[in-house]
Scaffold this motif. Structure first.
Motif, PDB file in Angstrom:
ATOM      1  N   ARG A  18     -33.361 -10.359  10.237  1.00  0.00           N
ATOM      2  CA  ARG A  18     -33.335 -10.546   8.792  1.00  0.00           C
ATOM      3  C   ARG A  18     -33.993  -9.369   8.082  1.00  0.00           C
ATOM      4  N   LYS A  19     -35.138  -8.981   8.608  1.00  0.00           N
ATOM      5  CA  LYS A  19     -35.863  -7.878   7.978  1.00  0.00           C
ATOM      6  C   LYS A  19     -35.087  -6.564   8.092  1.00  0.00           C
ATOM      7  N   LEU A  20     -34.551  -6.299   9.298  1.00  0.00           N
ATOM      8  CA  LEU A  20     -33.813  -5.044   9.482  1.00  0.00           C
ATOM      9  C   LEU A  20     -32.559  -5.026   8.610  1.00  0.00           C
ATOM     10  N   SER A  21     -31.887  -6.168   8.503  1.00  0.00           N
ATOM     11  CA  SER A  21     -30.654  -6.240   7.727  1.00  0.00           C
ATOM     12  C   SER A  21     -30.906  -5.990   6.245  1.00  0.00           C
ATOM     13  N   ALA A  22     -32.125  -6.260   5.798  1.00  0.00           N
ATOM     14  CA  ALA A  22     -32.439  -6.073   4.383  1.00  0.00           C
ATOM     15  C   ALA A  22     -32.293  -4.618   3.968  1.00  0.00           C
ATOM     16  N   THR A  23     -32.484  -3.691   4.918  1.00  0.00           N
ATOM     17  CA  THR A  23     -32.446  -2.282   4.531  1.00  0.00           C
ATOM     18  C   THR A  23     -31.361  -1.487   5.251  1.00  0.00           C
ATOM     19  N   THR A  24     -30.818  -2.035   6.330  1.00  0.00           N
ATOM     20  CA  THR A  24     -29.813  -1.299   7.103  1.00  0.00           C
ATOM     21  C   THR A  24     -28.602  -2.197   7.328  1.00  0.00           C
ATOM     22  N   ASN A  25     -27.426  -1.603   7.246  1.00  0.00           N
ATOM     23  CA  ASN A  25     -26.223  -2.386   7.527  1.00  0.00           C
ATOM     24  C   ASN A  25     -25.993  -2.472   9.029  1.00  0.00           C
ATOM     25  N   LEU A  26     -26.471  -3.551   9.615  1.00  0.00           N
ATOM     26  CA  LEU A  26     -26.230  -3.747  11.042  1.00  0.00           C
ATOM     27  C   LEU A  26     -24.918  -4.525  11.197  1.00  0.00           C
ATOM     28  N   ASP A  27     -24.059  -4.097  12.129  1.00  0.00           N
ATOM     29  CA  ASP A  27     -22.832  -4.869  12.347  1.00  0.00           C
ATOM     30  C   ASP A  27     -23.104  -5.959  13.378  1.00  0.00           C
ATOM     31  N   SER A  28     -22.075  -6.779  13.640  1.00  0.00           N
ATOM     32  CA  SER A  28     -22.293  -7.935  14.511  1.00  0.00           C
ATOM     33  C   SER A  28     -22.653  -7.500  15.935  1.00  0.00           C
ATOM     34  N   GLU A  29     -22.135  -6.325  16.343  1.00  0.00           N
ATOM     35  CA  GLU A  29     -22.498  -5.829  17.676  1.00  0.00           C
ATOM     36  C   GLU A  29     -23.976  -5.455  17.749  1.00  0.00           C
ATOM     37  N   ASP A  30     -24.475  -4.862  16.654  1.00  0.00           N
ATOM     38  CA  ASP A  30     -25.902  -4.521  16.612  1.00  0.00           C
ATOM     39  C   ASP A  30     -26.740  -5.791  16.760  1.00  0.00           C
ATOM     40  N   ILE A  31     -26.397  -6.784  15.942  1.00  0.00           N
ATOM     41  CA  ILE A  31     -27.145  -8.045  15.981  1.00  0.00           C
ATOM     42  C   ILE A  31     -27.080  -8.651  17.389  1.00  0.00           C
TER      43      ILE A  31
END
Lengths: 242, 242
Positions: free
Chosen positions: A11-24
């Motif tokens: 959640r925190k990382l997604s707030a500032t970086t566009n992580l795709d589903s593979e990253d997650i």
DNA sequence: CGGTGGTTTGATCAAAATCAAGTGAGGTGG
DNA sequence: CCACCTCACTTGATTTTGATCAAACCACCG
């Protein structure tokens, strides 16, 4: 690892970086050794060379350093989603202690799988790098706090920082925040004595800015408290996309 | 870019990371806009969003932050080879000022080519990341310095840190080091007043620890100064290989 | 019910800030 | 070449902030 373990982190990382589903998915696939720890439990000691990083899943933690003269300075307070010793990935030795504040759940992630993840998924690498940069930005603000502001302003500033950071990970209850620190710990974070913390808390209470109950802080007048505490949250870089 | 421009940087990175000849070549191939700046020249202002990072090639620089109450805290002193605003690569906005201390030569490296370099050469990425982590480690020590040590110890500590860091980039002359800061600047770095800095310098002089000449500091008795300044250089992570 | 750890309050003390008045070295212009 | 100006530094006197010391007080807990 289960989603719940890495939830606050992603959640925190997604707030500032566009992580795709593979990253997650890659983050959720990390082998994480989850443990429950008691309050005031040392996790990593100054001088050690850990081979894992510690993801704070639930509860509070703090980093601190003892001077040769025997005084303790608390360097940072941590909330769920933080990886306070991420720097151990690239700095061989710890230069400070890292401990829980209250009962906490933490997850250890080995350096080896973490480095592999970083090398494979550049976006995660950049997101984690950014986290360590925000960490440094908070240190800078703490230098200012301790170096230039009178005690009562320091305390107000610290409370507002904690409120702001808890909001991101969903740790707020209206205008009340949990803060499981006693006066000695607050004193060591602010560079003043515990006696002085007691007097300052009284002052903030009497000014109608804050209410203290056990380990609960209730912000009574946030606008005035922000003025009083010279608080401007830009240093937390909550919007820091590329 | 010519080798001389990136020399201090590659020397510093090589001290902790095994860069191969291609890595070095890639750094030397970066497009760098070199400029000469006068003393006390603001390079990047708090709140700005720079699109380049600044490599300090020659001279000294510092980072600082103004409080709302109008006080200034100096956050770090920089020597050749440092990239003090590397964080601007991943944090959109500056949260502090960055300025020269004396006449300096700096090189601006655009964010775009720098990001490309980082994505292509993971070893350079990790070396630069480590640099930002050391930066943070120094901030931590400064929090301790300002939060827990009496003024005279703070000054001794700062002088020893500068000596140690200058040694790495070849900026020492025996036991003498250049330090182009006046007493007001030292005061703002230590969280005390300029008047008090003057008295403290006198004390260190009288104790036979340090001699001050204009912008030159001569360490008279390093061992005793280290004891006095509670200085232990591990936080500089000069040995921090993986 | 008596500990015990944390907090509050008061009295005194110490470190550093503030205020104010010199001193001194370098740099400029007559 | 000297007079003078400016900026940085020094020194002393006084005040303020927060530290230290010490004694209650209080809530929770075994």
């Amino acid at each position: 690892m289960s989603k719940a373990v890495t939830d606050a982190l992603t959640r925190k990382l997604s707030a500032t970086t566009n992580l795709d589903s593979e990253d997650i998915a890659a983050i959720e696939a990390l082998p994480i050794d989850v443990r429950s720890l008691p309050a005031r439990q040392l996790i990593v000691r100054d001088g050690e060379s850990p081979n894992a990083c510690c993801l704070l899943i639930e509860g509070f933690a703090f980093r601190s350093k003892m001077t040769i003269a025997g005084k303790r300075q608390i360097l940072s307070i941590h909330v769920p989603g933080d990886i306070p010793d991420l720097q151990s990935l690239y700095l061989g030795k710890m230069d400070h202690d890292f401990s829980t504040l209250n009962e906490a759940t933490v997850g250890f992630i080995g350096h080896v799988p973490l480095r592999q993840l970083i090398r494979r998924r550049i976006r995660i690498a950049e997101a984690l790098w950014r986290e360590t940069l925000i960490d440094a930005a908070i240190f800078r603000e703490w230098i200012v706090n301790v170096g230039q502001r009178p005690g009562r302003v320091r305390l107000a500033h610290l409370l507002l920082e904690m409120k702001q950071r808890l909001a991101v990970v969903g740790g707020l209850n209206g205008n009340a925040l949990e803060l499981p620190m006693n006066q000695q710990e607050l004193a060591d974070a602010l560079g003043i004595t515990a006696v002085h913390v007691s007097r300052i808390m009284k002052e903030l209470r009497e000014r109608g800015l804050v209410e203290f109950q056990r380990h609960l802080v209730i912000i009574r007048d946030e606008k005035r408290l922000r003025d009083f505490g010279e608080f401007d949250p830009i240093y937390l870089h909550e919007d820091s996309g590329t």
